[in-house]
Design a protein around this motif. Structure first.
Motif, short mmCIF file in Angstrom:
data_model
loop_
_atom_site.label_atom_id
_atom_site.label_comp_id
_atom_site.label_asym_id
_atom_site.label_seq_id
_atom_site.Cartn_x
_atom_site.Cartn_y
_atom_site.Cartn_z
N ILE A 85 0.78 -1.17 0.05
CA ILE A 85 -0.07 0.12 -0.11
C ILE A 85 1.04 1.27 0.06
O ILE A 85 0.61 2.25 -0.64
CB ILE A 85 -0.86 0.03 1.30
N GLN A 86 1.94 1.39 0.67
CA GLN A 86 2.83 2.32 0.81
C GLN A 86 3.53 2.57 -0.42
O GLN A 86 3.45 3.84 -0.94
CB GLN A 86 3.91 2.11 2.02
N THR A 128 2.53 1.77 -3.37
CA THR A 128 1.30 2.05 -4.27
C THR A 128 1.34 3.51 -4.15
O THR A 128 1.17 4.24 -5.12
CB THR A 128 0.01 1.51 -3.92
N ARG A 129 1.24 4.21 -3.15
CA ARG A 129 0.92 5.40 -3.01
C ARG A 129 2.04 6.42 -3.31
O ARG A 129 1.84 7.48 -3.99
CB ARG A 129 0.46 5.91 -1.41
N ARG A 130 3.09 5.87 -3.28
CA ARG A 130 4.52 6.75 -3.68
C ARG A 130 4.57 6.68 -5.08
O ARG A 130 5.01 7.74 -5.67
CB ARG A 130 5.77 5.98 -3.02
N GLY A 133 -4.21 6.76 -6.13
CA GLY A 133 -4.96 7.20 -5.03
C GLY A 133 -4.92 8.82 -4.85
O GLY A 133 -5.47 9.30 -3.89
N GLN A 134 -4.14 9.48 -5.75
CA GLN A 134 -4.13 10.91 -5.55
C GLN A 134 -4.22 11.48 -7.09
O GLN A 134 -3.80 10.91 -7.98
CB GLN A 134 -2.72 11.36 -4.77
N SER A 188 -9.25 10.46 -8.63
CA SER A 188 -8.09 10.18 -7.80
C SER A 188 -7.81 8.70 -7.80
O SER A 188 -6.54 8.44 -7.40
CB SER A 188 -8.38 10.83 -6.20
N VAL A 194 -6.69 3.64 -3.65
CA VAL A 194 -5.76 2.74 -2.99
C VAL A 194 -6.49 2.20 -1.64
O VAL A 194 -6.55 3.06 -0.64
CB VAL A 194 -4.32 3.29 -2.58
N ASP A 213 -7.26 0.35 1.93
CA ASP A 213 -6.58 -0.43 3.00
C ASP A 213 -7.70 -0.74 3.98
O ASP A 213 -8.84 -0.62 3.72
CB ASP A 213 -5.77 0.78 3.72
N GLN A 218 -2.15 7.78 -14.73
CA GLN A 218 -1.59 7.31 -13.45
C GLN A 218 -0.80 5.92 -13.88
O GLN A 218 0.25 5.99 -13.25
CB GLN A 218 -2.53 7.00 -12.37
#
Length: 610
Positions: free
Chosen positions: A404-405, A407-409, A413-414, A426, A429, A431, A464
């Motif tokens: 998850i971390q 994926t966001r980096r 999700g943004q 957005s 992601v 959790d 994305q």
């Protein structure tokens, strides 16, 4: 004998006492009435001159002075080579001069005008009421009227007092549907928009960008209104110009789009519902962006017909830019899973794992796409063959948090930062907190397993996904995609994710092997420099699956990333979207043709201007 002697004497008649002074009474009555009338008239004149003088002078002035607005020419939209993607052309619009008639006198004029311009009388009436019958400013009723309507209004001008035809410019898109979702379209502001933006200097009847670049760069493109203050006679003829302010044209906006590549991407996607995105991985410039279904923005520039609107409604969300909407990214996402597995320290770059027909977790069987497995594989081989059970195992061992971390980096999700943010999703992601709030369930190991291959609740847009490929292509930086062509330094659009060189080596080798012998071998046709890529097929029950393919090239010094997405097409990424990507890459590295621009409709002849 004299004559007087023979004349009979007149008989003297006595006045009746009832009639004495009657004539004086009549005179007195007439005098009183005259004084009363003159006093009333004098009082009225005094009232009109002294108490109502300013107001009446203003009414007279308004009937003598007319304000003629001068619309600014909207700035052009250009591609990266200066080719015009949106410009302006001459048209004629019908205006009303509210103060020219009383409300009562307007009624027969409105009814007759409605039949000529084919606009409901109620619509004309409402527009007049919005502006106010005492307004000296012209009010637009309809844009882009046909020449025969202009001629008819000119011939009937003596019967249509207060009706005026004025030249204006309207938006013209010489390539029609090409890049429609990026460019957007223009239209007249609604009443709600006017209320929201009145403090920005907008007025009734203003034309603004409604989506895409037209909306995103509205402050640059719109320009500043000008106009004339003129004195007119009782027939509306101009006697003299009292004052004039020239309108200021809007600024041109140059985009990063390449018209040749955009045209190639349009043809590659064809009539399939989906999207294609091409970006420069070095600086985030958007080279092409296509979405289907599509629309022709020209129809909004000149009074869209009921038939045209109905045809659009029969399509599946034609105004949605699918390049900016979220979908399960499928096996393209194995780029992130590989990064998370190695960077988390749970696996070394040289790890080899057995693969199986399926993996069981929590009593559920998670199958590989070939239902057989591929034998022992390392990360590069698992990427080339797109083994699912290989990545299931990595996800089970490292758990959900590293996945998850990372994926966001990577930017999921943004919003990406592209200028079309109002139309961008957005993505998602998921959790444990999200799942508890939205599904009312805890996070299970099966959720991590599904996420490892880009399935489950994970949602990402084609843009994305293109940024994800760009991270590998440019050596580990997440880029900010943008459409405005600028001279800003590359660093403005790049952010390092801190991925180790060893991990990047594995990713590049794996994506290259997809093309040399793996699921994307069909793209290795020799028409382009060596490229690297990844396919994906996302389940979307009960509907058909989505197809993905992403690639960059040249593999050793990437200049371009291309991602193709086919929504609910039912085919595989390699067979459906892979050929699309190849077609776009061939156009980029080859000599792609330009589309043929349309010729704008012939403008109304100036001699018809009444």
């Amino acid at each position: 004998m004299t004559l007087t002697q023979n004349r009979p004497k007149p008989q003297l008649r006595q006045r009746s006492p009832r009639t004495v002074g009657r004539q004086y009474q009549s005179v007195l009555v007439l005098l009183v009435i005259s004084v009363f009338l003159l006093g009333g008239m004098g009082g009225r004149l005094a009232y009109l001159q002294l108490l109502e003088g300013d107001r009446n002078r203003q009414l007279a002035e308004d009937n003598r002075i007319r304000l003629i607005p001068q619309q600014p020419e909207r700035g052009r939209i250009l591609d990266r080579e200066g080719r015009m993607l949106a410009g302006s052309q001459l048209s004629y619009s019908v205006f009303l001069w509210p103060v020219a008639n009383t409300e009562e006198d307007w009624q027969p004029i409105i009814r007759r005008l409605a039949t000529i311009i084919n606009v409901p009388a109620d619509t004309i009436q409402n527009r007049l009421e919005q502006s106010g019958y005492g307004s000296p400013s012209l009010v637009r009723i309809v844009r882009s009227v046909d020449p025969d309507v202009v001629t008819a209004l000119a011939e009937l001008s003596s019967d249509l007092n207060g009706v005026q035809v004025q030249p204006e410019t309207e938006r013209f898109y010489p390539y029609g549907e090409i890049a429609a979702h990026v460019l957007g379209y223009t239209g007249e502001m609604s009443d709600e928009e006017l209320i929201e933006r009145e403090d920005e200097g907008y007025r009734l009847g203003d034309i603004t960008g409604q989506m895409g670049v037209e909306a995103a760069f509205e402050p640059l493109l719109r320009g500043q209104w000008g106009g004339q203050q003129v004195e007119v006679d009782s027939y509306g003829h101009v006697l003299q110009v009292l004052g004039q302010k020239e309108s200021e044209a809007g600024s041109d906006v140059q985009l990063t789009l390449d018209l040749k590549l955009q045209w190639a991407a349009e043809k590659a996607l064809g009539d399939r519902i989906g999207a294609i995105v091409a970006i420069d991985p070095r600086n985030g410039e958007v080279l092409a962006m296509v979405s289907r279904p599509v629309f022709d923005p020209n129809i909004f520039s000149n009074n869209i017909t009921t038939a045209q609107w109905q045809a659009l409604q029969e399509q599946e969300f034609p105004f949605v830019n699918r390049a900016l909407q979220g979908y399960p990214p499928a096996s393209t996402f194995k780029i992130v899973t590989t990064t998370a597995a190695i960077e988390s320290g749970n696996y070394s770059p040289d790890t080899v794992l057995p693969t199986f027909p399926f993996i069981r977790a929590g009593g559920i069987e998670f199958w590989d796409w070939n239902n057989a497995g591929f034998g022992p594989l390392g990360f590069t081989g698992a990427m080339a063959y797109s083994s699912d059970t290989f990545f299931y195992q990595t996800a089970m061992r490292m758990g959900s948090q590293p996945l998850i971390q990372w994926t966001r980096r990577f930017g999921f999700g943004q919003k990406t930062g592209i200028e079309l943010s109002s139309e961008e999703s957005s993505g998602l992601v998921p959790d444990e907190s999200w799942k508890l709030e939205n599904i009312d369930e805890s996070w299970f190991q099966g959720d991590t397993i599904n996420m490892s291959i880009g399935q489950g609740y994970l949602q990402a847009s084609p843009l994305q996904v293109a940024i994800m490929f760009a991270v590998v292509a440019n050596g580990g930086d997440r880029v900010t995609p943008h459409l405005l062509r600028t001279a800003e330094p590359v660093e403005r659009y790049r952010e390092s994710l801190g991925i180790s060189e060893e991990t990047l080596r594995v990713l590049r080798q794996g994506l290259r092997e997809v093309i040399t012998y793996g699921t994307g071998a069909g793209l290795n046709d020799g028409n382009t420099p060596p490229i690297a890529g990844k396919s994906g097929t996302a389940e979307d029950p009960p509907r058909k699956s989505h197809a993905w393919f992403g690639a960059y090239g040249p593999a050793d010094n990437p200049e371009i990333v291309v991602v193709a997405f086919a929504e609910n097409d039912g085919g595989g990424g390699s067979s459906v979207t892979g050929p699309m990507v190849r077609q776009v890459l061939n156009a980029y590295f080859g000599d792609a043709p330009l589309p043929t621009p349309r010729t704008p409709p012939r403008p109304v002849d100036d001699s018809l201007d009444p």
